[in-house]
Motif scaffolding. Structure first.
Motif, PDB file in Angstrom:
ATOM      1  N   THR A   1       0.830  -1.201   0.000  1.00  0.00           N
ATOM      2  CA  THR A   1       0.000   0.000   0.000  1.00  0.00           C
ATOM      3  C   THR A   1       0.869   1.258   0.000  1.00  0.00           C
ATOM      4  O   THR A   1       0.533   2.250  -0.629  1.00  0.00           O
ATOM      5  CB  THR A   1      -0.959   0.029   1.208  1.00  0.00           C
ATOM      6  OG1 THR A   1      -0.221  -0.316   2.372  1.00  0.00           O
ATOM      7  CG2 THR A   1      -2.101  -0.931   1.021  1.00  0.00           C
ATOM      8  N   ARG A   2       2.007   1.207   0.686  1.00  0.00           N
ATOM      9  CA  ARG A   2       2.865   2.392   0.685  1.00  0.00           C
ATOM     10  C   ARG A   2       3.437   2.636  -0.705  1.00  0.00           C
ATOM     11  O   ARG A   2       3.524   3.769  -1.168  1.00  0.00           O
ATOM     12  CB  ARG A   2       3.990   2.246   1.718  1.00  0.00           C
ATOM     13  CG  ARG A   2       4.602   3.603   2.077  1.00  0.00           C
ATOM     14  CD  ARG A   2       5.619   3.493   3.195  1.00  0.00           C
ATOM     15  NE  ARG A   2       5.070   2.787   4.358  1.00  0.00           N
ATOM     16  CZ  ARG A   2       5.818   2.082   5.196  1.00  0.00           C
ATOM     17  NH1 ARG A   2       7.116   1.967   5.005  1.00  0.00           N
ATOM     18  NH2 ARG A   2       5.278   1.486   6.236  1.00  0.00           N
ATOM     19  N   LEU A   3       3.807   1.539  -1.374  1.00  0.00           N
ATOM     20  CA  LEU A   3       4.336   1.680  -2.731  1.00  0.00           C
ATOM     21  C   LEU A   3       3.301   2.289  -3.664  1.00  0.00           C
ATOM     22  O   LEU A   3       3.605   3.137  -4.498  1.00  0.00           O
ATOM     23  CB  LEU A   3       4.779   0.318  -3.268  1.00  0.00           C
ATOM     24  CG  LEU A   3       6.103  -0.220  -2.720  1.00  0.00           C
ATOM     25  CD1 LEU A   3       6.397  -1.586  -3.303  1.00  0.00           C
ATOM     26  CD2 LEU A   3       7.229   0.746  -3.023  1.00  0.00           C
ATOM     27  N   VAL A   4       2.060   1.828  -3.536  1.00  0.00           N
ATOM     28  CA  VAL A   4       0.998   2.354  -4.395  1.00  0.00           C
ATOM     29  C   VAL A   4       0.611   3.767  -3.953  1.00  0.00           C
ATOM     30  O   VAL A   4       0.072   4.545  -4.739  1.00  0.00           O
ATOM     31  CB  VAL A   4      -0.222   1.407  -4.382  1.00  0.00           C
ATOM     32  CG1 VAL A   4      -1.337   1.909  -5.271  1.00  0.00           C
ATOM     33  CG2 VAL A   4       0.187   0.014  -4.818  1.00  0.00           C
ATOM     34  N   GLY A   5       0.884   4.068  -2.709  1.00  0.00           N
ATOM     35  CA  GLY A   5       0.578   5.399  -2.217  1.00  0.00           C
ATOM     36  C   GLY A   5      -0.833   5.544  -1.673  1.00  0.00           C
ATOM     37  O   GLY A   5      -1.459   6.592  -1.808  1.00  0.00           O
TER      38      GLY A   5
ATOM     39  N   HIS B   1      -6.406   5.409  -7.022  1.00  0.00           N
ATOM     40  CA  HIS B   1      -7.132   4.356  -6.293  1.00  0.00           C
ATOM     41  C   HIS B   1      -7.412   3.194  -7.240  1.00  0.00           C
ATOM     42  O   HIS B   1      -8.434   3.168  -7.915  1.00  0.00           O
ATOM     43  CB  HIS B   1      -8.442   4.895  -5.729  1.00  0.00           C
ATOM     44  CG  HIS B   1      -8.264   6.073  -4.828  1.00  0.00           C
ATOM     45  ND1 HIS B   1      -7.717   5.961  -3.573  1.00  0.00           N
ATOM     46  CD2 HIS B   1      -8.537   7.371  -5.010  1.00  0.00           C
ATOM     47  CE1 HIS B   1      -7.666   7.153  -3.019  1.00  0.00           C
ATOM     48  NE2 HIS B   1      -8.151   8.034  -3.868  1.00  0.00           N
ATOM     49  N   PRO B   2      -6.525   2.202  -7.281  1.00  0.00           N
ATOM     50  CA  PRO B   2      -6.613   1.134  -8.294  1.00  0.00           C
ATOM     51  C   PRO B   2      -7.932   0.366  -8.276  1.00  0.00           C
ATOM     52  O   PRO B   2      -8.358  -0.145  -9.308  1.00  0.00           O
ATOM     53  CB  PRO B   2      -5.456   0.201  -7.928  1.00  0.00           C
ATOM     54  CG  PRO B   2      -4.649   0.899  -6.922  1.00  0.00           C
ATOM     55  CD  PRO B   2      -5.414   2.040  -6.370  1.00  0.00           C
ATOM     56  N   LEU B   3      -8.565   0.227  -7.122  1.00  0.00           N
ATOM     57  CA  LEU B   3      -9.835  -0.503  -7.076  1.00  0.00           C
ATOM     58  C   LEU B   3     -10.977   0.418  -6.679  1.00  0.00           C
ATOM     59  O   LEU B   3     -12.033  -0.037  -6.256  1.00  0.00           O
ATOM     60  CB  LEU B   3      -9.745  -1.679  -6.097  1.00  0.00           C
ATOM     61  CG  LEU B   3      -8.856  -2.847  -6.519  1.00  0.00           C
ATOM     62  CD1 LEU B   3      -8.835  -3.914  -5.447  1.00  0.00           C
ATOM     63  CD2 LEU B   3      -9.340  -3.435  -7.836  1.00  0.00           C
ATOM     64  N   GLY B   4     -10.752   1.717  -6.788  1.00  0.00           N
ATOM     65  CA  GLY B   4     -11.815   2.634  -6.424  1.00  0.00           C
ATOM     66  C   GLY B   4     -11.831   2.920  -4.937  1.00  0.00           C
ATOM     67  O   GLY B   4     -10.933   2.522  -4.197  1.00  0.00           O
TER      68      GLY B   4
END
Lengths: 329, 330
Positions: B61-65, B94-97
């Motif tokens: 999650t940190r990598l994705v921000g 937000h990759p999955l909304g």
């Protein structure tokens, strides 16, 4: 057989007593301050004391248990003097929150759960057992692999997700069926059917997947037995071999599982009832937990346990009827 | 079918060139079969991915921000709190909304949800197996009064309507755990779920184990151990237990997905994990309110939950096939 049944009935009574004691002990840790629940904001210690006295909550646990058991077999009276009222046999307690005795609450909700459970049961047995037999007869072929694959997929759906998907696709997305709240069959058979059809399908989908796997495995095991070879060697038709000799013996474990699953559902299909907003026993239990309505929780747990214990007995008796190799001792 | 110690001789005569005869332990045979099974290998891979995702949730999650708990009112509409954009607000950020209402990131919540769910399911499975195996072995080996006493105990536990009890006791027992052991609410809730799931789950396994022990105890290797003066604990855990690991392993792999689903169901009913802790069941319960307008909020957590359970079920099935001595040996 008679002696066996009597022995089992005695054991069953023993189980029920043990269970009720445990339930009583377990729930005695609940913050059962029923008096505070009913007496509202303008509450004084003396009112609480009076209510506790009226419902016997000031007595030691053993006395409370004795009165609970008495209520079931001979009924009991709450309160004294003019304010006294009777709770008739079988009295499972009295809900202060709902101002209703628990037996009546269960009598009102149980039929709805029973309709849900029985309808779903018929569907899942028909579907599950028949496709299980097909898979067993076509062992290793594409039909078998498709059915077993589908069953495993169906088996992996969490119950509430299936129910939510049904609601989403049938009632919202394609709007094939509107929202229908539960109506008695005698008031309107059509409405009754519309309210129950989705819950039935949801229940059936959950269990059919499991039963098709069970049936297939049982059938394969039975079809490998010597007496099946004997039956074939005698020149019986394949239909008779499968139907009479194979199915009958292969079905016994399915009877066990089906009896216990049905009993479990009768004790309240908590999730399905919750999702479809059916006012059954499971809904009553969940509501009572959220409102800390202790007498109702005790009552529903006892009823649910009773069904499970009864089913165990019935299943064992059926076993002996179906499979002549089983001797009851 | 003793597995760990005995060696089975199996001829690998599947093809002409490899027609040499080699001794292989049953473990090796099972592993070979498992490796040839494409479904098994795929599901094993998926399971490994799911587990590593759960373990690495904070890093990912940190990598994705994104993070699971910060509110995000820019991602949802002012009126009604619906996610802005398509498919429940799927975007680069937000990759999955996002979750309707709060705008919390769904991807992060799913990952953190899987972390807790797997933790609960795994711990409950371990405790269940430990309890079930110990009681089953003791009951099966002892016979007599101890066996019948343990049998009665199992009967009583099996007669309890599990979910109902879980529901009824959840709040009180969670509070008790909190005050008695000075735990945080989340820890107490997780602990409660683990304890109750395992306490009501072990009798099933114990019955299976007991049945196996009843026949194993009559075997010659037990007799010879007794004649050599081995004590009961040694016979139980060094002689009999190694013969049981096949059914135990199969049962455990199939139990894990059951517990994952059970945790989700309880959280759905509002008694398992409660907000703000991310949980699949609670997310699905929330999704009911946004059904018609934001179906993505139903489908994304639901599908992930389904995939996790399916992967574990497939793996469990394959393990059973691989270990089943009656299955045809390739």
């Amino acid at each position: 057989m008679g002696a066996y049944i009597i022995r089992r009935l005695i054991a069953m009574a023993g189980m029920l007593v043990t269970l009720s004691v445990i339930v009583f002990l377990l729930f005695s840790v609940l913050p059962a301050d029923p008096a505070r629940l009913v007496c509202g904001k303008s509450c004084t210690p003396s009112i609480i004391k009076a209510i506790n006295h009226k419902f016997g909550y000031d007595q030691p646990l053993a006395v409370q248990y004795k009165e609970f058991v008495q209520g079931i077999f001979v009924g009991r009276t709450y309160g004294e003097g003019k304010a006294a009222f009777d709770c008739h046999v079988p009295c499972l307690g009295y809900s202060f929150l709902r101002n209703e005795d628990v037996t009546t609450l269960i009598k009102d909700t149980l039929p709805i759960t029973a309709q849900l459970a029985l309808g779903g049961f018929v569907l899942w047995i028909l579907v599950g057992v028949s496709i299980g037999i097909v898979a067993a007869l076509k062992r290793g072929k594409w039909q078998d692999r498709t059915i077993m694959g589908a069953a495993l997929v169906g088996y992996s759906f969490p119950s509430f997700f299936i129910a939510l998907l049904l609601i989403f696709f049938v009632q919202i997305k394609f709007a094939v069926l509107g929202f229908h709240s539960y109506t008695s069959f005698f008031d309107s058979p059509a409405e009754w059917f519309k309210a129950l059809v989705l819950p039935w399908i949801a229940v059936a989908m959950l269990y059919a997947a499991f039963y098709s796997r069970l049936t297939r495995n049982q059938m394969l095991e039975t079809l490998g037995e010597d007496y099946i070879r004997t039956a074939r060697a005698k020149g019986l038709r394949e239909r008779t071999v499968i139907g009479k000799h194979g199915l009958r013996a292969g079905l016994t474990p399915i009877v066990t599982a089906a009896g216990l699953d049905l009993a479990g559902l009768l004790g309240g299909a908590l999730i399905i009832e919750q999702v479809f907003a059916l006012p059954g026993l499971g809904r009553l239990s969940v509501d009572s937990v959220t409102t800390s309505d202790l007498p109702v929780i005790t009552g529903t747990v006892m009823v649910a346990a009773f069904f499970i214990i009864l089913a165990n007995l019935v299943v064992d008796l059926l076993y002996a009827v179906i499979d002549p190799r089983v001797r009851l001792a | 079918m003793s597995l760990a110690s005995d060696h089975a001789v199996e001829a690998t005569s599947t093809s002409a060139e490899s027609a040499e005869i080699a001794g292989r332990s049953l473990t090796q045979i099972a592993w070979r079969r498992l490796r040839r099974d494409k479904v098994a290998m795929t599901s094993l891979l998926v399971v490994l991915v799911i587990v590593s995702i759960a373990a690495l949730a904070p890093v990912i999650t940190r990598l994705v921000g994104v993070d699971p708990s910060s509110f995000n009112d820019k991602a949802v509409s002012d009126a009604g709190g619906l996610p802005l954009g398509r498919l429940g607000g799927v975007s680069l950020a937000h990759p999955l909304g996002v979750e309707p209402g709060t705008g919390r990131d769904l991807f992060a919540r799913l990952l953190y949800g899987s972390r807790i769910s797997l933790l609960i399911a795994l711990s409950a499975t371990l405790i269940t197996v430990t309890l079930g195996v110990s009681v089953g072995i003791v009951a099966g080996y002892s016979r007599g009064w101890l066996d019948s006493a343990l049998g009665r105990l199992m009967d009583v536990i099996l007669a309890f309507p599990l979910i109902l009890i879980l529901l009824a006791l959840s709040n009180v027992l969670t509070q008790r755990l909190e005050t008695t052991f000075h735990l945080g609410e989340l820890v107490a809730r997780v602990l409660y779920l683990i304890l109750v799931l395992s306490l009501f789950g072990w009798p099933y396994l114990a019955r299976i184990v007991r049945g196996q022990v009843l026949s194993l105890r009559e075997r010659e290797f037990v007799e010879s151990a007794v004649s050599m003066g081995a004590g009961t604990p040694r016979i139980l855990f060094r002689e009999i237990l190694p013969n049981l690991w096949a059914p135990i392993l199969v049962y455990a792999t199939l139990l894990l997905p059951t517990y994952i689903a059970a945790e989700a169901a309880l959280s759905y009913l509002g008694v398992g994990l409660v907000p703000p802790t991310p949980s699949w069941g609670a997310m699905l319960a929330d999704s009911v309110r946004y059904f018609a307008v934001d179906p993505a909020f139903l489908f994304i957590p639901g599908t992930y939950l389904f995939v996790v359970v399916l992967a574990f079920n497939l793996l469990g099935d394959a393990v059973r096939d691989a270990l089943d001595p009656r299955a045809g040996r390739a």
